[in-house]
Scaffold this motif. Structure first.
Motif, mmCIF file in Angstrom:
data_model
loop_
_atom_site.group_PDB
_atom_site.id
_atom_site.type_symbol
_atom_site.label_atom_id
_atom_site.label_comp_id
_atom_site.label_asym_id
_atom_site.label_seq_id
_atom_site.Cartn_x
_atom_site.Cartn_y
_atom_site.Cartn_z
ATOM 1 N N CYS A 183 -6.816 22.164 -9.991
ATOM 2 C CA CYS A 183 -6.017 23.309 -9.554
ATOM 3 C C CYS A 183 -6.831 24.248 -8.656
ATOM 4 C CB CYS A 183 -5.500 24.077 -10.758
ATOM 5 S SG CYS A 183 -4.008 23.349 -11.471
ATOM 6 N N ARG A 184 -8.140 24.380 -8.870
ATOM 7 C CA ARG A 184 -8.955 25.204 -7.975
ATOM 8 C C ARG A 184 -8.953 24.623 -6.560
ATOM 9 N NH1 ARG A 184 -12.321 25.917 -12.584
ATOM 10 N NH2 ARG A 184 -13.584 24.082 -11.982
ATOM 11 N N ALA A 185 -8.922 23.287 -6.469
ATOM 12 C CA ALA A 185 -8.857 22.679 -5.140
ATOM 13 C C ALA A 185 -7.502 22.889 -4.480
ATOM 14 C CB ALA A 185 -9.161 21.186 -5.246
ATOM 15 N N LEU A 186 -6.465 23.002 -5.282
ATOM 16 C CA LEU A 186 -5.116 23.205 -4.748
ATOM 17 C C LEU A 186 -4.687 24.662 -4.789
ATOM 18 C CD1 LEU A 186 -3.358 20.143 -6.454
ATOM 19 C CD2 LEU A 186 -4.176 20.316 -4.099
ATOM 20 N N ASP A 187 -5.617 25.584 -5.135
ATOM 21 C CA ASP A 187 -5.346 27.018 -5.201
ATOM 22 C C ASP A 187 -4.221 27.318 -6.202
ATOM 23 O OD1 ASP A 187 -5.608 29.668 -4.724
ATOM 24 O OD2 ASP A 187 -4.430 29.681 -2.848
ATOM 25 N N CYS A 188 -4.359 26.769 -7.407
ATOM 26 C CA CYS A 188 -3.398 27.038 -8.481
ATOM 27 C C CYS A 188 -4.180 27.211 -9.770
ATOM 28 C CB CYS A 188 -2.384 25.908 -8.606
ATOM 29 S SG CYS A 188 -3.101 24.328 -9.130
ATOM 30 N N GLU A 189 -3.514 27.438 -10.857
ATOM 31 C CA GLU A 189 -4.151 27.635 -12.146
ATOM 32 C C GLU A 189 -3.350 26.909 -13.212
ATOM 33 O OE1 GLU A 189 -2.030 31.917 -13.164
ATOM 34 O OE2 GLU A 189 -4.203 31.787 -12.914
ATOM 35 N N VAL A 190 -3.985 26.736 -14.371
ATOM 36 C CA VAL A 190 -3.343 26.079 -15.510
ATOM 37 C C VAL A 190 -3.045 27.159 -16.537
ATOM 38 C CG1 VAL A 190 -3.513 24.278 -17.252
ATOM 39 C CG2 VAL A 190 -4.647 23.973 -15.053
ATOM 40 N N ALA A 197 0.829 -1.206 0.000
ATOM 41 C CA ALA A 197 0.000 0.000 0.000
ATOM 42 C C ALA A 197 0.862 1.255 0.000
ATOM 43 C CB ALA A 197 -0.929 -0.007 1.227
ATOM 44 N N LEU A 198 1.937 1.248 0.781
ATOM 45 C CA LEU A 198 2.833 2.396 0.786
ATOM 46 C C LEU A 198 3.481 2.599 -0.583
ATOM 47 C CD1 LEU A 198 4.565 1.990 4.277
ATOM 48 C CD2 LEU A 198 2.797 3.642 3.621
ATOM 49 N N ALA A 199 3.827 1.504 -1.258
ATOM 50 C CA ALA A 199 4.413 1.622 -2.593
ATOM 51 C C ALA A 199 3.429 2.225 -3.584
ATOM 52 C CB ALA A 199 4.889 0.248 -3.077
ATOM 53 N N VAL A 200 2.160 1.830 -3.495
ATOM 54 C CA VAL A 200 1.147 2.380 -4.398
ATOM 55 C C VAL A 200 0.933 3.861 -4.128
ATOM 56 C CG1 VAL A 200 -1.299 2.249 -5.038
ATOM 57 C CG2 VAL A 200 0.026 0.153 -4.742
ATOM 58 N N ILE A 201 0.882 4.238 -2.840
ATOM 59 C CA ILE A 201 0.688 5.652 -2.501
ATOM 60 C C ILE A 201 1.870 6.488 -2.993
ATOM 61 C CG2 ILE A 201 0.526 7.268 -0.573
ATOM 62 C CD1 ILE A 201 -1.026 5.101 0.948
ATOM 63 N N GLY A 202 3.078 5.975 -2.832
ATOM 64 C CA GLY A 202 4.249 6.696 -3.323
ATOM 65 C C GLY A 202 4.228 6.863 -4.832
ATOM 66 N N ALA A 203 3.800 5.821 -5.555
ATOM 67 C CA ALA A 203 3.726 5.922 -7.013
ATOM 68 C C ALA A 203 2.684 6.955 -7.436
ATOM 69 C CB ALA A 203 3.402 4.561 -7.613
ATOM 70 N N LEU A 204 1.515 6.979 -6.736
ATOM 71 C CA LEU A 204 0.486 7.962 -7.074
ATOM 72 C C LEU A 204 0.955 9.381 -6.770
ATOM 73 C CD1 LEU A 204 -2.729 6.119 -5.788
ATOM 74 C CD2 LEU A 204 -1.952 6.382 -8.151
ATOM 75 N N PHE A 205 1.656 9.546 -5.647
ATOM 76 C CA PHE A 205 2.160 10.871 -5.303
ATOM 77 C C PHE A 205 3.187 11.346 -6.340
ATOM 78 C CE2 PHE A 205 5.256 13.592 -3.126
ATOM 79 C CZ PHE A 205 4.407 14.603 -2.678
ATOM 80 N N LEU A 206 4.038 10.448 -6.805
ATOM 81 C CA LEU A 206 5.009 10.819 -7.823
ATOM 82 C C LEU A 206 4.321 11.178 -9.132
ATOM 83 C CD1 LEU A 206 7.956 11.060 -8.738
ATOM 84 C CD2 LEU A 206 7.915 8.610 -9.262
ATOM 85 N N ALA A 207 3.282 10.433 -9.522
ATOM 86 C CA ALA A 207 2.549 10.743 -10.751
ATOM 87 C C ALA A 207 1.847 12.090 -10.642
ATOM 88 C CB ALA A 207 1.540 9.638 -11.045
ATOM 89 N N ALA A 208 1.247 12.391 -9.460
ATOM 90 C CA ALA A 208 0.580 13.679 -9.284
ATOM 91 C C ALA A 208 1.575 14.831 -9.353
ATOM 92 C CB ALA A 208 -0.149 13.689 -7.935
ATOM 93 N N GLN A 209 2.755 14.623 -8.808
ATOM 94 C CA GLN A 209 3.775 15.666 -8.873
ATOM 95 C C GLN A 209 4.208 15.930 -10.307
ATOM 96 O OE1 GLN A 209 7.192 14.786 -6.486
ATOM 97 N NE2 GLN A 209 7.997 16.883 -6.572
ATOM 98 N N LEU A 210 4.362 14.864 -11.093
ATOM 99 C CA LEU A 210 4.728 15.042 -12.496
ATOM 100 C C LEU A 210 3.629 15.758 -13.271
ATOM 101 C CD1 LEU A 210 6.385 11.568 -13.237
ATOM 102 C CD2 LEU A 210 7.531 13.769 -12.916
ATOM 103 N N VAL A 211 2.363 15.447 -12.980
ATOM 104 C CA VAL A 211 1.252 16.109 -13.668
ATOM 105 C C VAL A 211 1.218 17.588 -13.297
ATOM 106 C CG1 VAL A 211 -1.268 16.207 -13.826
ATOM 107 C CG2 VAL A 211 -0.096 14.010 -13.939
ATOM 108 N N TYR A 212 1.465 17.913 -12.017
ATOM 109 C CA TYR A 212 1.438 19.312 -11.583
ATOM 110 C C TYR A 212 2.548 20.118 -12.258
ATOM 111 C CZ TYR A 212 1.900 23.386 -8.564
ATOM 112 O OH TYR A 212 2.009 24.677 -8.096
ATOM 113 N N ILE A 213 3.718 19.539 -12.381
ATOM 114 C CA ILE A 213 4.830 20.274 -12.988
ATOM 115 C C ILE A 213 4.596 20.485 -14.470
ATOM 116 C CG2 ILE A 213 7.306 20.151 -13.509
ATOM 117 C CD1 ILE A 213 7.671 18.684 -10.856
ATOM 118 N N ASN A 214 4.020 19.507 -15.149
ATOM 119 C CA ASN A 214 3.843 19.560 -16.604
ATOM 120 C C ASN A 214 2.386 19.818 -16.986
ATOM 121 O OD1 ASN A 214 6.647 18.546 -17.585
ATOM 122 N ND2 ASN A 214 6.048 17.042 -16.053
#
Length: 355
Positions: A241-248, A205-222
């Motif tokens: 992005c509205r939920a995270l107080d950011c914009e595209v 479960a920790l491995a899956v959560i880490g993989a999802l967090f890494l994918a979300a970080q890549l999506v946010y950057i790009n």
């Protein structure tokens, strides 16, 4: 069986046997002059002599006792023990008794003794550098003989000396193959209990959560590039992005935005006003943000007179500004009036850029 052969070069006789003849197909080397010849072609047939009247031992021919190798002795120390070879013709004549033959033997000549001593000295000097008897024609190696005569003694002695010089192989181990530490590790491996299934599930479960967090970080950057390449994903990215107080933001590829046409002219009846007209096109396959505009007025010597930067809301029409994006493969008409004052501009330049 033993045979007597005679060297055709120096007329020296020596004895050979069957094993020596088979070693090199009958080829032998003379121990005195080192001449190689075929022994069977030079056999000497000796006639048996009548038994002497006395019980004295029969006289031996010194030529028959000459071996292939010179015995180890000093010719100077044993000068008195040198035997003089008798005349072969006289040795074959019948003798009535041993005493008369010995009495009629001629005294040794001084030149014979000196010649024999010189021959022995040369043989002593060349005995260590002479090549051992072998096959001169490189024939296949003969089967090993059960016993070798002294004629091959040099080779045997050389091989024996070489074997004595080579020390026996000795294998040393720097460390023991099995130590107490290895025994402790083996015991610990036997007593180790495998982890429970709950622990494996938690790690998964920790491995899956880490993989999802890494994918979300890549999506946010790009997120900007993803929205440009996949326009259907922009609404979803904007909602996240509205939920995270950011914009595209929109892409900003300035290399794909070019001026298609531009003109700078004076306004009639207004000598201080100039009018700038231009057509701007987005050559990208996706919408982009509007760039900033820098206008530079120059004199006749191409010297800068006035330079000013305008934001999109200053050079766009209200309808184009409401879109808030520069659509793909679209054009925008830019019309501006500028108060140049007393500056008399003769040239201009437009420069589009993103801050």
């Amino acid at each position: 069986m033993t045979y007597t052969t005679q060297c055709p070069n120096c007329q020296t006789r020596f004895k050979v046997n069957d094993s020596q003849l088979a070693a090199a197909n009958g080829l032998v080397r003379c121990g005195r002059c080192s001449h190689v010849f075929k022994a069977p072609d030079h056999f000497v047939i000796t006639r048996p002599e009548p038994a002497p009247a006395l019980a004295a031992p029969p006289a031996r021919d010194p030529m028959d006792d000459f071996e292939l190798e010179v015995p180890d002795f000093d010719p100077q120390a044993q000068q008195g023990d040198v035997q003089i070879l008798p005349d072969p013709v006289a040795a074959q004549q019948p003798r009535a008794a041993a005493a008369p033959v010995q009495a009629e033997a001629p005294p040794p000549r001084q030149e014979d003794v000196e010649a024999f001593q010189r021959a022995l000295s040369e043989a002593m000097q060349n005995r260590h550098v002479s090549t051992p008897i072998g096959n001169p024609f490189d024939d296949p190696e003969p089967p090993p003989a059960p016993a070798q005569p002294e004629v091959f003694g040099s080779r045997r002695r050389a091989e024996a000396a070489h074997a004595e010089e080579v020390p026996p192989a000795h294998v040393e181990f720097d460390e023991p193959l099995f130590t107490d530490a290895d025994a402790v590790e083996e015991e610990a491996a036997r007593t180790h209990k495998p982890a429970g299934p709950w622990l494996n599930g938690l790690l998964a479960a920790l491995a899956v959560i880490g993989a999802l967090f890494l994918a979300a970080q890549l999506v946010y950057i790009n997120r900007t590039r993803i929205a440009a390449e996949v326009p259907e994903s922009r609404p979803t990215l904007e909602h996240l992005c509205r939920a995270l107080d950011c914009e595209v933001p929109w892409p900003t590829d300035i290399a794909l935005i070019r001026t298609e046409w531009s003109e700078l002219a004076f306004v009639p009846d207004y000598p201080n006003l100039i009018q700038l007209s231009a057509t701007l096109k987005n050559h990208a396959q996706y919408p982009q943000a509007y760039p900033m505009l820098e206008v530079t007025l120059k004199d006749s010597d191409d010297q800068v007179l006035i330079r000013k930067v305008f934001a999109p809301k200053e050079y766009l029409k209200p309808d184009d500004l409401k879109l808030n994006r520069f659509n793909a493969n679209s054009e925008v008409k830019v019309t501006m009036r500028l108060d140049a004052g007393k500056v008399h501009a003769m040239g201009y330049s437009l420069y589009w850029f993103y801050p």
